[in-house]
Scaffold this active site. Sequence first.
Site, PDB file in Angstrom:
ATOM      1  N   HIS A   1      -2.246  -2.605   1.943  1.00 58.48           N
ATOM      2  CA  HIS A   1      -1.999  -2.548   3.511  1.00 58.48           C
ATOM      3  C   HIS A   1       0.210  -2.299   2.987  1.00 58.48           C
ATOM      4  O   HIS A   1      -0.066  -2.029   2.429  1.00 58.48           O
ATOM      5  CB  HIS A   1      -1.707  -4.133   4.122  1.00 58.48           C
ATOM      6  CG  HIS A   1      -1.296  -4.894   2.302  1.00 58.48           C
ATOM      7  ND1 HIS A   1      -2.761  -6.152   3.277  1.00 58.48           N
ATOM      8  CD2 HIS A   1      -0.823  -5.204   1.723  1.00 58.48           C
ATOM      9  CE1 HIS A   1      -2.266  -6.838   1.722  1.00 58.48           C
ATOM     10  NE2 HIS A   1      -1.668  -6.532   1.091  1.00 58.48           N
TER      11      HIS A   1
ATOM     12  N   TYR B   1       3.227   4.150   2.785  1.00 58.00           N
ATOM     13  CA  TYR B   1       2.811   5.360   2.909  1.00 58.00           C
ATOM     14  C   TYR B   1       2.944   5.903   1.576  1.00 58.00           C
ATOM     15  O   TYR B   1       3.764   5.886   0.521  1.00 58.00           O
ATOM     16  CB  TYR B   1       4.689   6.048   3.031  1.00 58.00           C
ATOM     17  CG  TYR B   1       3.897   7.248   3.684  1.00 58.00           C
ATOM     18  CD1 TYR B   1       2.953   7.894   3.969  1.00 58.00           C
ATOM     19  CD2 TYR B   1       5.195   8.229   3.336  1.00 58.00           C
ATOM     20  CE1 TYR B   1       3.187   9.289   3.729  1.00 58.00           C
ATOM     21  CE2 TYR B   1       5.457   9.479   2.468  1.00 58.00           C
ATOM     22  CZ  TYR B   1       4.718   9.972   3.561  1.00 58.00           C
ATOM     23  OH  TYR B   1       4.492  11.417   3.174  1.00 58.00           O
TER      24      TYR B   1
END
Length: 492
Positions: A350, A353
């Site tokens: 979660h 990037y």
Amino acid sequence: MKSALPKVLHPLLGRTLVGHVLAAAAPLTADRTIVVVGHGADQVRAHLAEIAPEATPVLQAEQLGTGHAVRIALDAAADATGTVVVINGDVPLLRPETVAALVEAHEGAGAAATVLAAEVPDPTGLGRIVRDADGRLEQIVEERDATGAQRAIREINAGIYAFDAARLRAGLGKLSTDNDQGEEYLTDVFGLLGSAGESVVVHVAADHVETLGCNDRVELAVLRRLLRDRVNEAWMRTGVSLLDPDTTWIDVTVALDRDAVIDQNTQLRGGTVVGTGAVVGPDVTLIDTVVGPDATVLRSHAVSAEVGPGAAVGPYAYLRPDARLAEKAKVGTFVEVKNSEVGAGAKVPHLSYVGDATIGAKANIGAATIFVNYDGVNKHRTTVGEAAFVGCDTSLIAPVEVGAGAYVAAGSAITQDVPPGALGVTRAPQRNIEGWVTRKRAGTASAKAAGRARTADEGASASGSGASEGEAIHGDAEPVRSASGAGDTATE
């Protein structure tokens, strides 16, 4: 269409209007395919070069009618003999089987010309098939030129024809512009051939929906829904589960395996492939993406990505081009992956990037980890080794490598390689400034809460003053922490 885009280039479930028409004609394996272009000719030519480079575009500089358009096409195929098939460019629901049946009926009857007709509920705006008392074709009348009785006819001209090439040329040479629009109507060839004693035939389509054309965006939306329903029904009959077909949109170019499950509000576009047992949706868009067997994609968006067997994506993940997830890999909530490999069993659960990276098998990437890949000019790559463990809120500043089995402490900014099995830490010492809130934020809710907590602590200290010496020493001791100093480094 009231658009800068030529009508035949408007998209419909994976192909343009003209792309669908060319796909319907392709199984005929014609000696040559000619596309008459007019409005937006340069755009249409460029599109044809991409989707049908074997097709020859010819320019109708002035739009002087369908007969004029066909004559221009035949001029580009001066040596053509045998059967010539003419199809309007805006009938995207036409099936190859219907075109093949038209040709078979035409050649079987030895006809000079054959028109595809259909019985429609509402013939408004369409040319009518006028038959004689014996049911033979008498003429094809455009609505503008039709009488009141002829307008009541519900058998219409679908704009799809088969001709004998030599007889077609002869008929085109006799066309006039004596009609309401002052154009050369291709349909007038039928009347001319019939008057000359030639055989003209009507072949009725089994399903009038196939013959529907498109003249505006409202009609385009109707065609899109009809094609959606056809595509969805076909997939369900092959063993694919569509949990809500009304909100599932599948391009004609997509491939699905048996026992795939597609949940509601899902769009599958381009060259997307979904493997057997995979679950896609709800609320998913996949474009040119491969989803392996038994994988799961939930509330996510993916473009030119690959999701391996048993892998899990989402919810709310974004897979950009060249994101590749190996078997049983996981990309979770609010994770973006671009041009990267996530190894077998590796996890990016979660808030991260991952750009221009290779993540080894069974590695764990903690929440809020950023793969810092761009220096303002060039992109650089990061490698995370097998079973490595990257703590939360970490920046991996490329080019850098975290070795196999290595750990990275939470909150680190890694600029140098971390050797296999080592712990990488880049933390400034923590400094607490006592009383800062009371002095700098006096009167705020924070200051009041701090005051209450301080009063409670002072009361607890006073009540515990009678403790034994051993108890006091134990209470003042530092908490036990791991020797590595990493603390809680990641989430799972």
